[in-house]
Design a protein around this motif. Sequence first.
Motif, mmCIF file in Angstrom:
data_model
loop_
_atom_site.group_PDB
_atom_site.id
_atom_site.type_symbol
_atom_site.label_atom_id
_atom_site.label_comp_id
_atom_site.label_asym_id
_atom_site.label_seq_id
_atom_site.Cartn_x
_atom_site.Cartn_y
_atom_site.Cartn_z
ATOM 1 N N UNK A 1 145.281 -16.397 2.011
ATOM 2 C CA UNK A 1 144.140 -17.329 2.089
ATOM 3 C C UNK A 1 143.516 -17.294 3.477
ATOM 4 N N UNK A 2 144.373 -17.285 4.507
ATOM 5 C CA UNK A 2 143.870 -17.245 5.887
ATOM 6 C C UNK A 2 143.120 -15.951 6.145
ATOM 7 N N UNK A 3 143.677 -14.826 5.665
ATOM 8 C CA UNK A 3 143.013 -13.533 5.859
ATOM 9 C C UNK A 3 141.640 -13.519 5.178
ATOM 10 N N UNK A 4 141.578 -14.043 3.935
ATOM 11 C CA UNK A 4 140.301 -14.125 3.219
ATOM 12 C C UNK A 4 139.280 -14.954 4.016
ATOM 13 N N UNK A 5 139.728 -16.131 4.436
ATOM 14 C CA UNK A 5 138.823 -17.037 5.137
ATOM 15 C C UNK A 5 138.318 -16.464 6.447
ATOM 16 N N UNK A 6 139.241 -15.864 7.238
ATOM 17 C CA UNK A 6 138.846 -15.313 8.543
ATOM 18 C C UNK A 6 137.866 -14.155 8.380
ATOM 19 N N UNK A 7 138.135 -13.295 7.411
ATOM 20 C CA UNK A 7 137.254 -12.137 7.197
ATOM 21 C C UNK A 7 135.869 -12.605 6.723
ATOM 22 N N UNK A 8 135.851 -13.595 5.827
ATOM 23 C CA UNK A 8 134.576 -14.104 5.311
ATOM 24 C C UNK A 8 133.758 -14.755 6.427
ATOM 25 N N UNK A 9 134.411 -15.549 7.271
ATOM 26 C CA UNK A 9 133.713 -16.213 8.378
ATOM 27 C C UNK A 9 133.211 -15.190 9.387
ATOM 28 N N UNK A 10 134.022 -14.159 9.643
ATOM 29 C CA UNK A 10 133.659 -13.120 10.611
ATOM 30 C C UNK A 10 132.359 -12.416 10.215
ATOM 31 N N UNK A 11 132.164 -12.200 8.903
ATOM 32 C CA UNK A 11 130.936 -11.564 8.425
ATOM 33 C C UNK A 11 129.849 -12.583 8.080
ATOM 34 N N UNK A 12 130.243 -13.673 7.441
ATOM 35 C CA UNK A 12 129.260 -14.618 6.898
ATOM 36 C C UNK A 12 128.455 -15.355 7.939
ATOM 37 N N UNK A 13 129.105 -15.835 9.001
ATOM 38 C CA UNK A 13 128.388 -16.646 9.998
ATOM 39 C C UNK A 13 127.362 -15.829 10.784
ATOM 40 N N UNK A 14 127.698 -14.632 11.312
ATOM 41 C CA UNK A 14 126.652 -13.852 12.014
ATOM 42 C C UNK A 14 125.454 -13.512 11.113
ATOM 43 N N UNK A 15 125.716 -13.140 9.850
ATOM 44 C CA UNK A 15 124.607 -12.831 8.935
ATOM 45 C C UNK A 15 123.774 -14.084 8.689
ATOM 46 N N UNK A 16 124.435 -15.230 8.519
ATOM 47 C CA UNK A 16 123.722 -16.493 8.296
ATOM 48 C C UNK A 16 122.845 -16.847 9.492
ATOM 49 N N UNK A 17 123.369 -16.660 10.692
ATOM 50 C CA UNK A 17 122.591 -16.963 11.906
ATOM 51 C C UNK A 17 121.363 -16.063 11.981
ATOM 52 N N UNK A 18 121.527 -14.797 11.601
ATOM 53 C CA UNK A 18 120.371 -13.882 11.599
ATOM 54 C C UNK A 18 119.305 -14.350 10.615
ATOM 55 N N UNK A 19 119.728 -14.800 9.421
ATOM 56 C CA UNK A 19 118.771 -15.298 8.423
ATOM 57 C C UNK A 19 118.113 -16.594 8.919
ATOM 58 N N UNK A 20 118.901 -17.460 9.570
ATOM 59 C CA UNK A 20 118.334 -18.695 10.138
ATOM 60 C C UNK A 20 117.240 -18.369 11.155
ATOM 61 N N UNK A 21 117.498 -17.365 11.977
ATOM 62 C CA UNK A 21 116.503 -17.007 12.995
ATOM 63 C C UNK A 21 115.236 -16.468 12.346
ATOM 64 N N UNK A 22 115.382 -15.716 11.265
ATOM 65 C CA UNK A 22 114.197 -15.244 10.533
ATOM 66 C C UNK A 22 113.396 -16.424 9.987
ATOM 67 N N UNK A 23 114.096 -17.427 9.462
ATOM 68 C CA UNK A 23 113.417 -18.636 8.974
ATOM 69 C C UNK A 23 112.720 -19.353 10.121
#
Length: 860
Positions: A783-805
């Motif tokens: 569970x920890x491995x899943x969560x860490x990997x998802x956050x590692x990819x998900x948050x930077x991509x989300x921030x990039x989309x936020x900046x586009x908005x």
Amino acid sequence: MNIVNKLTVRHLKENKRRTLVTIIGVIISVAMVMAVATLGVSFMDLLQRQSIATDGEWHVQYENVDSNQIEAIESDKSTKTLILANDVGYAKLDEPQNESKPYLFIKEYNEQGFKNFPIEISEGRLPQEDNEIVLSEEVAGNAKLKHGIGDQITLNVGKRLMEGVERPFSQKDPLQTDVEGASESLENENTRTYTIVGKIKRPTWEPAWAPGYTAISYVDQSLMNSKDTVDAVVVLDKVKRSLYKHAETLAKQNNIENVTFNDELLRYYGVTDNDNLLQTMLLLTGIIMSVIIIGSVALIYNAFAISVSERSRHLGMLASVGATKRQKQTSVFFEGAIIGLISIPLGVLAGFAGIAATFMFINSFIEGALGGTEKLQVVVTPLSVLVACGISIITIFISSYMPARKASKISAIDAIRQTQDIKLSGKTVKTSKLIRKLFGIEAEIGLKNLKRNKRRYQVTVFSLVISIILFLSVSYFTSNLEKSVELSQQNINYDIQISGNSVEKEDLEPFTNLKNVTNASIINELMLNTYVDDDAIPDGLEKNLYQDESLLKDGKYQYNAVLHGLDEQSFNEYAKKVGMDAEKLQDPEKPAGILIENVSYMDPETSKIKETKSLNARIGESIELYSMNYETEEVKLINNVEIGALTDELPMGVSRSGAGGLDFIVSEETMNGLIDKEVQKDVRTSLYMNSSDSMATQEAIEEGKRSDLYVYNVFQNRQRDKQMILFMSVFTYGFISLISLISIANIFNTISTSISLRKREFAMLKSIGMTPKGFNKMMNYESIFYGMKAILYGIPISIAIMFLMYLSFRNTFVYGFTLPWMSLLFVIIAIFIIVGSAMFYSIKKLEKNNIVDTLKQENV
């Protein structure tokens, strides 16, 4: 049905778990697209209906047109409905009890106008001839008008004019007064006789401070001569952006001077003549719909891809008994078609039902909170249904095609053995020795499991990443949408304002004790100047400031500095609200004030609404205050005020200054200590109050007020602003809640499916001696491995989309880019909780399984 398709159906029945999970995944995906599209369309429909209920249904108004011009407008191909309206003028009332409303305001409509504008009859009927009239029911209680329904009334009607003002005053202008009373007069009067045929409730479009009670008569187009003019108000056949150019062209061709548009209503149709706003709307719609569609596609693809190996094995079995490549591909497409036929209609219905249930829950809140006349209604368009179905069909096809193509290329024996799915080497499953040293053998086994089942691991992580992106993107979008609404609104935070030319605090204090007054604040305001260095002016603000070289002082630029002196109670409450000790700000030896940190203004060059700091200033910095004699242009230093705090919180009655302005909130005592008697005469005192019944409070004020006092009841304007922000909040939190539920369902669906497909693997681990405690520990680390990997990819991509908005919003609204730290923290915590919960739920379902039976089991 051929034998291959029959086997496909049987395979789906045998693998009930996988089939059900796949169907649920597609249903969730279709429901998400359907719900989002329906939510957006329904929300815009609510705003349209609320605007029509308040201000009437119309799109374009051609002012002062004659009969020939009316015919040209009526015959225009874009005109659906033509309304004739005319402001006849004002007539004096005899002995008005309300000195601020001494007139009748007479307005005419044709029959269509009575239908399209909110006019509510309380008694009698509407006019049917030009010599008939209906009066506001409030006239009877505020003027000695003894005429009733059926009586005739003769009025001297004219225009409100005042010396030195070229244009006549309208209903939006309050009664013009001075110390002697009214300073305006009625001119160009003519006598009109009407028969009273009914009474109406006060129209919603009549401003509270309007000097005339509304009376409505009938305009008869057949009686108009060549010199008569009226306003032609048009409802268009189709609302599209070209209406602006078309209306202006029509006006030019027919020599019509003035054309106005119902910008508020048109904006709710998604139509505006503001290129920046249009570009913002298109970009934001494109970004948010792309995120949602990608999330939808990922949901469906995950539902298929997570069980690719199971299908590949089934296809290998078909190939072993003679099925061709084409038949294998047809089998997969047939499976996709069955899934789609079941899932897509259910998904559309689920999206519709979800929105309907949500609207039922929040409608009572909207109606009760602000007295909104309109309710949210579920509006489903054919386009939203087609988009939801189309996306799902295309995605199911792609999700089916890829495993079919893959399976058709491998041999039957490899497909049955599934040797192509797991190709292991020591390097593939190698883990760091540090993992075992820090977390134990269970963590190492868990990590090796993830590497060995790389396909399922990637699909699960991808699903988590999509959920993170969906939540953060929609959260940022809706919060910035709400901020944009607040920037574009008037931000009125009071119901009634009382002011005058020579008003003292003692004159206003009695009004604070009136019945229904819930909050009141007396504010002394003084306009002064200060001079600031060039480096103290925030970046981007310099070009918007009026720089008069003659007003330079020692190389510094002039700013307006407004002192807002609050009474003691109001100041103490305000200081506490912004986290300051009021006593520390009232030191006579070191007078200090609270500086409003940000200003908002419209850039005249770009027509963008911008928000920026008023000044690059620090707490403890001292600001010099100057007064100016505008006749002699003499500048005099009054005093220094220290910046005791910086805040964006406004006290009741205070509005932000624009570019080049500073707002200091100080106590009344501090203000009196800062200024001398010479500038005391320039202080303007006003009372601001909120009331539970603003109309009753206004009437009580006007019973005993002086003739030189102005009473502004802005309750209706404030109500409209609050309604808009409330609607946006409903949209915001409804949208976020919807996406959150879908994301959670997606995560549970993906993880539970992944765990279910690993039943045999878990049974093998238990068969070689892994204890329940060790097994749970292994799953926790996974569970920890899943969560860490998802956050590692998900948050930077989300921030990039936020900046586009953010860049899209900057086309119309300019303010600083800030990360939603609370949302980011919430996502990080929520991901681990949801993943852990999904793991726990899935494992609990497997605990009762027998190890031997599970190892023998082929179908899941």
